[in-house]
Design an enzyme around this catalytic site. Structure first.
Site, PDB file in Angstrom:
ATOM      1  N   CYS A 139      -1.582   8.047   6.695  1.00 36.19           N
ATOM      2  CA  CYS A 139      -0.309   8.657   6.325  1.00 36.19           C
ATOM      3  C   CYS A 139       0.194   8.129   4.981  1.00 36.19           C
ATOM      4  CB  CYS A 139       0.734   8.454   7.419  1.00 36.19           C
ATOM      5  SG  CYS A 139       1.023   6.753   7.882  1.00 36.19           S
ATOM      6  N   HIS A 140      -0.359   6.996   4.538  1.00 37.99           N
ATOM      7  CA  HIS A 140       0.034   6.465   3.224  1.00 37.99           C
ATOM      8  C   HIS A 140      -0.439   7.365   2.079  1.00 37.99           C
ATOM      9  CE1 HIS A 140      -3.935   4.694   4.133  1.00 37.99           C
ATOM     10  NE2 HIS A 140      -4.156   4.783   2.826  1.00 37.99           N
ATOM     11  N   GLU A 166      -6.875   1.998  -2.915  1.00 34.59           N
ATOM     12  CA  GLU A 166      -7.735   3.182  -2.947  1.00 34.59           C
ATOM     13  C   GLU A 166      -7.747   3.827  -4.337  1.00 34.59           C
ATOM     14  OE1 GLU A 166      -6.717   5.912   0.165  1.00 34.59           O
ATOM     15  OE2 GLU A 166      -6.782   4.357   1.709  1.00 34.59           O
TER      16      GLU A 166
END
Length: 172
Positions: A139-140, A166
Site C-alpha cells: 500500500c506504500h 524501492e
C-alpha cells in the site's frame, strides 16, 4: 492457533501475526500471515493473551523481509490467511498486490482497477488504510494523483523510506 513474532527492521520492530497453515502432504505445517504491523501504526495488531510466541514459525517470512530491506528481494512469496476484510477491501488489497516493485500508482488508478472510480476513490483510500499487511502488501506504492505522498497507517516518513528503498517515484 494464532502465533506471533517480532522482527527488527529499518522501520522499527515489526509485529508478525499468523495462523497455522497446513503444508503440502508429507511436509510440515507453516504459517499463514494475518498481520504485519509497524510500531505506532494506526490500527496495529495487539498481542493477545491466548497467542503463542513462535519466532521459529516466522523464520521464512523474516528472511524474506531481511532480503527486501537489503534490496535483494522485489517480491514476497507468502501465504496469507483469510483475515478480516469485506469483499470490496479484498478486491482493493488484491489490486495492491499487482503494483510492481519500484512503481507507484494513484488512488484513482486503484479505484479504476476495482471498478470504483469517481466517488469510490475515498472508499479505496479507506480500504487501503485498513490493509493488515503493511510492507508485504504494498500500500506504500499508492500516492496522490499529483504525485504527493498521502496517508499511510505506518506514517508518511516510513512510506517515503519504503519508496526510497524501492527507488519509486514520489513528489518531495
Amino acid at each position: 492457533m494464532t502465533m506471533y513474532a517480532t522482527v527488527d527492521s529499518p522501520l522499527g520492530e515489526l509485529l508478525l501475526v499468523g495462523e497455522e497453515a497446513a503444508g503440502p502432504v508429507g511436509t510440515a505445517a507453516g504459517v499463514a500471515l494475518v498481520s504485519l504491523s509497524l510500531p505506532g501504526q494506526k490500527g496495529a495488531a495487539v498481542v493477545q493473551d491466548d497467542w503463542v510466541h513462535a519466532p521459529s514459525a516466522f523464520e521464512g517470512i523474516a528472511a524474506q523481509l531481511r532480503e527486501y530491506f537489503e534490496g535483494r528481494r522485489t517480491r514476497f512469496e507468502l501465504v496469507y490467511a483469510d483475515g478480516p476484510g469485506t469483499d470490496f477491501q479484498r478486491r482493493v488489497w488484491a489490486a495492491l498486490d499487482g503494483v510492481p516493485y519500484g512503481e507507484t500508482v494513484s488512488y484513482g488508478q486503484i479505484a479504476e482497477r476495482v471498478g470504483s472510480s469517481g466517488a469510490g476513490v475515498r472508499a479505496v483510500g479507506t480500504a487501503i488504510g485498513r490493509n493488515p499487511l503493511l510492507v508485504v502488501r504494498p500500500c506504500h506504492r499508492v500516492i496522490g494523483a499529483d504525485g504527493a505522498l498521502r496517508g499511510y497507517a505506518g506514517g508518511l516518513e516510513r512510506k517515503e523510506r519504503l519508496l526510497g528503498l524501492e527507488r519509486a517515484p514520489a513528489a518531495s
